[in-house]
Design a protein around this motif. Structure first.
Motif, PDB file in Angstrom:
ATOM      1  N   GLY A 168       7.637   0.608   0.780  1.00  0.00           N
ATOM      2  CA  GLY A 168       7.454   1.778   1.555  1.00  0.00           C
ATOM      3  C   GLY A 168       5.865   1.174   2.315  1.00  0.00           C
ATOM      4  N   THR A 169       5.042   0.612   2.148  1.00  0.00           N
ATOM      5  CA  THR A 169       4.035   0.652   2.098  1.00  0.00           C
ATOM      6  C   THR A 169       3.669  -0.407   3.097  1.00  0.00           C
ATOM      7  OG1 THR A 169       3.210   1.319  -0.363  1.00  0.00           O
ATOM      8  CG2 THR A 169       1.740   0.192   1.396  1.00  0.00           C
ATOM      9  N   VAL A 170       3.369  -0.656   4.222  1.00  0.00           N
ATOM     10  CA  VAL A 170       3.166  -1.441   5.442  1.00  0.00           C
ATOM     11  C   VAL A 170       1.259  -2.316   4.711  1.00  0.00           C
ATOM     12  CG1 VAL A 170       3.004  -2.034   7.572  1.00  0.00           C
ATOM     13  CG2 VAL A 170       4.793  -0.635   6.193  1.00  0.00           C
ATOM     14  N   ALA A 171       1.079  -3.259   5.051  1.00  0.00           N
ATOM     15  CA  ALA A 171      -0.143  -3.996   4.703  1.00  0.00           C
ATOM     16  C   ALA A 171      -0.621  -4.902   5.996  1.00  0.00           C
ATOM     17  CB  ALA A 171      -0.192  -4.557   3.551  1.00  0.00           C
ATOM     18  N   TYR A 172      -2.204  -4.860   6.289  1.00  0.00           N
ATOM     19  CA  TYR A 172      -2.332  -5.495   7.619  1.00  0.00           C
ATOM     20  C   TYR A 172      -3.702  -5.784   7.343  1.00  0.00           C
ATOM     21  CZ  TYR A 172      -4.935  -6.405  12.298  1.00  0.00           C
ATOM     22  OH  TYR A 172      -5.601  -7.031  13.027  1.00  0.00           O
ATOM     23  N   LYS A 197       7.677   5.659  14.059  1.00  0.00           N
ATOM     24  CA  LYS A 197       8.397   6.952  14.305  1.00  0.00           C
ATOM     25  C   LYS A 197       8.905   7.517  13.260  1.00  0.00           C
ATOM     26  CE  LYS A 197      12.406   3.774  12.280  1.00  0.00           C
ATOM     27  NZ  LYS A 197      13.746   3.153  12.959  1.00  0.00           N
ATOM     28  N   ASP A 198       8.412   7.039  11.967  1.00  0.00           N
ATOM     29  CA  ASP A 198       8.338   7.697  10.341  1.00  0.00           C
ATOM     30  C   ASP A 198       6.911   8.799  10.004  1.00  0.00           C
ATOM     31  OD1 ASP A 198      10.275   6.931  10.191  1.00  0.00           O
ATOM     32  OD2 ASP A 198      10.632   5.236   9.146  1.00  0.00           O
ATOM     33  N   PRO A 199       6.470   9.155   9.217  1.00  0.00           N
ATOM     34  CA  PRO A 199       5.625  10.415   9.322  1.00  0.00           C
ATOM     35  C   PRO A 199       4.655   9.251   8.567  1.00  0.00           C
ATOM     36  CG  PRO A 199       7.260  11.943   8.601  1.00  0.00           C
ATOM     37  CD  PRO A 199       7.795  10.481   8.979  1.00  0.00           C
ATOM     38  N   GLN A 236      -8.737  -4.805   5.400  1.00  0.00           N
ATOM     39  CA  GLN A 236      -7.845  -4.871   4.318  1.00  0.00           C
ATOM     40  C   GLN A 236      -6.442  -2.820   4.781  1.00  0.00           C
ATOM     41  OE1 GLN A 236      -6.282  -6.295   0.490  1.00  0.00           O
ATOM     42  NE2 GLN A 236      -9.136  -6.765   0.450  1.00  0.00           N
ATOM     43  N   LEU A 237      -5.914  -3.160   5.772  1.00  0.00           N
ATOM     44  CA  LEU A 237      -5.531  -1.958   5.790  1.00  0.00           C
ATOM     45  C   LEU A 237      -4.347  -1.290   5.531  1.00  0.00           C
ATOM     46  CD1 LEU A 237      -5.943   1.194   7.348  1.00  0.00           C
ATOM     47  CD2 LEU A 237      -5.055   0.180   9.341  1.00  0.00           C
ATOM     48  N   PHE A 238      -4.377  -0.407   4.616  1.00  0.00           N
ATOM     49  CA  PHE A 238      -2.115  -0.221   4.450  1.00  0.00           C
ATOM     50  C   PHE A 238      -1.983   1.167   4.212  1.00  0.00           C
ATOM     51  CE2 PHE A 238      -4.453  -2.628   1.208  1.00  0.00           C
ATOM     52  CZ  PHE A 238      -3.412  -3.910   0.487  1.00  0.00           C
ATOM     53  N   TYR A 239      -0.656   1.109   4.626  1.00  0.00           N
ATOM     54  CA  TYR A 239       0.010   3.334   5.203  1.00  0.00           C
ATOM     55  C   TYR A 239       1.338   3.217   4.498  1.00  0.00           C
ATOM     56  CZ  TYR A 239       1.478   1.063   8.961  1.00  0.00           C
ATOM     57  OH  TYR A 239       2.551  -0.007   9.870  1.00  0.00           O
ATOM     58  N   SER A 240       1.568   4.461   4.297  1.00  0.00           N
ATOM     59  CA  SER A 240       2.907   4.603   3.375  1.00  0.00           C
ATOM     60  C   SER A 240       3.928   5.487   4.706  1.00  0.00           C
ATOM     61  CB  SER A 240       2.711   5.385   2.268  1.00  0.00           C
ATOM     62  OG  SER A 240       4.259   5.209   1.705  1.00  0.00           O
ATOM     63  N   LEU A 241       4.894   4.694   4.228  1.00  0.00           N
ATOM     64  CA  LEU A 241       5.589   4.977   5.627  1.00  0.00           C
ATOM     65  C   LEU A 241       7.324   6.168   4.172  1.00  0.00           C
ATOM     66  CD1 LEU A 241       6.447   2.564   7.797  1.00  0.00           C
ATOM     67  CD2 LEU A 241       4.780   4.428   8.674  1.00  0.00           C
ATOM     68  N   SER A 242       6.176   6.422   2.940  1.00  0.00           N
ATOM     69  CA  SER A 242       7.520   7.088   2.369  1.00  0.00           C
ATOM     70  C   SER A 242       6.732   7.814   1.522  1.00  0.00           C
ATOM     71  CB  SER A 242       8.278   6.020   1.571  1.00  0.00           C
ATOM     72  OG  SER A 242       7.728   5.368  -0.319  1.00  0.00           O
ATOM     73  N   GLN A 243       7.489   8.458   0.678  1.00  0.00           N
ATOM     74  CA  GLN A 243       7.052   9.487  -0.323  1.00  0.00           C
ATOM     75  C   GLN A 243       6.535   9.041  -1.593  1.00  0.00           C
ATOM     76  OE1 GLN A 243       7.183  12.742   0.377  1.00  0.00           O
ATOM     77  NE2 GLN A 243       7.756  13.192   1.970  1.00  0.00           N
ATOM     78  N   GLU A 244       7.025   7.292  -1.614  1.00  0.00           N
ATOM     79  CA  GLU A 244       6.593   7.118  -3.045  1.00  0.00           C
ATOM     80  C   GLU A 244       4.618   7.183  -3.110  1.00  0.00           C
ATOM     81  OE1 GLU A 244       7.711   3.128  -3.429  1.00  0.00           O
ATOM     82  OE2 GLU A 244      10.573   3.555  -2.621  1.00  0.00           O
TER      83      GLU A 244
END
Length: 263
Positions: A168-172, A197-199, A236-244
């Motif tokens: 659930g974590t996206v990395a750029y 589309k997800d929070p 580096q940038l990370f952001y989460s798309l889930s509740q984890e």
């Protein structure tokens, strides 16, 4: 024209566990169409980078990155250069431009196969293992001319890539730390728009001090700036798309066979 290119006696490890690409560079060479300078000129193996500006938009894990780099020619001669930019895996170039004073010109784009051939010729001619270690297999190349003496040369590059997500974590990531091995880097600034589309949750950069402005729970703007003189790090940038919980499985470990160089 007599131009001396210093030999390099050390190897440079440019690949890390998460990236096989590096910062864009200009390899300078003599201008064969220009007057011969009165004195021999010693050139760096790559021109120093005066500034880098990133403008990235990430929509549903598809990142479009526009890079503006300003290089500096501190020599007394007009140069011809070859611009190399190792691309992220599966990335594609959508635009390349060179600035000649106030004029923005569309750059000459070569195929990756031709870019590799030209790059290998330069490496063999200069006998520079630092250059040899520089690029991965996906190499973008363009010719840069003219580069006037004691002047700046601005280039722009836009490429698109699909970002990987884990747990659930996206990395750029945009490489900056590895770029210092090929030359100096000045001021670095960035603007990254996030849209999903997800929070969006847990937007975080472990490498840079960033400012985050939210526009609802599905849009955010991340900005950063680092001054010249500081040792550059890959952004580096990370952001989460889930509740984890953020921090779980952020950075996957590379297998042993992926560590090291790729030429």
């Amino acid at each position: 024209m007599r131009i001396r290119i210093p030999a390099v006696s050390f190897l440079i490890l440019l690949l890390t566990a998460l990236t096989s690409y590096a910062q864009g560079i200009i390899v300078p060479g003599p201008c064969r169409r220009c007057p011969v300078p009165p004195q021999p000129i010693t050139l760096p193996r790559s021109l120093p980078v005066k500034s880098i500006k990133l403008d990235t938009k990430i929509v549903s894990q598809v990142a479009t990155t526009h890079v503006e780099q300003i290089f500096r020619n501190d020599s007394d001669a007009t140069l011809e250069g070859t611009y190399f930019f190792p691309l992220p895996e599966s990335a594609s170039i959508s635009e390349f431009a060179i600035w000649d004073g106030d004029r923005r010109l569309v750059g000459e784009v070569r195929s990756r196969e031709e870019a590799r051939r030209i790059y290998d010729q330069i490496v063999r001619r200069q006998k520079d293992p630092g250059l040899l270690e520089y690029a991965g297999k996906d190499l973008f190349q363009a010719s840069i001319y003219p580069i006037p003496p004691h002047s700046d040369k601005k280039v722009e590059l836009t490429f698109t890539q699909v970002l990987q997500a884990e747990s659930g974590t996206v990395a750029y990531r945009y490489p900056l730390g590895v770029g210092r091995q090929m030359g100096q880097i000045g001021t670095v600034s960035g603007r990254i728009e996030l849209e999903s589309k997800d929070p969006l949750r847990n937007i975080y950069s472990p490498s840079h001090a960033v400012e985050t402005k939210r526009n609802g729970d599905r849009r955010s703007l991340v900005t950063f700036e680092s001054q010249s003189g500081k040792e550059p790090q890959d952004f580096q940038l990370f952001y989460s798309l889930s509740q984890e919980d953020f921090g779980v499985s952020l950075v996957p470990r590379a297998s042993p066979e992926r560590m090291g160089t790729s030429c």
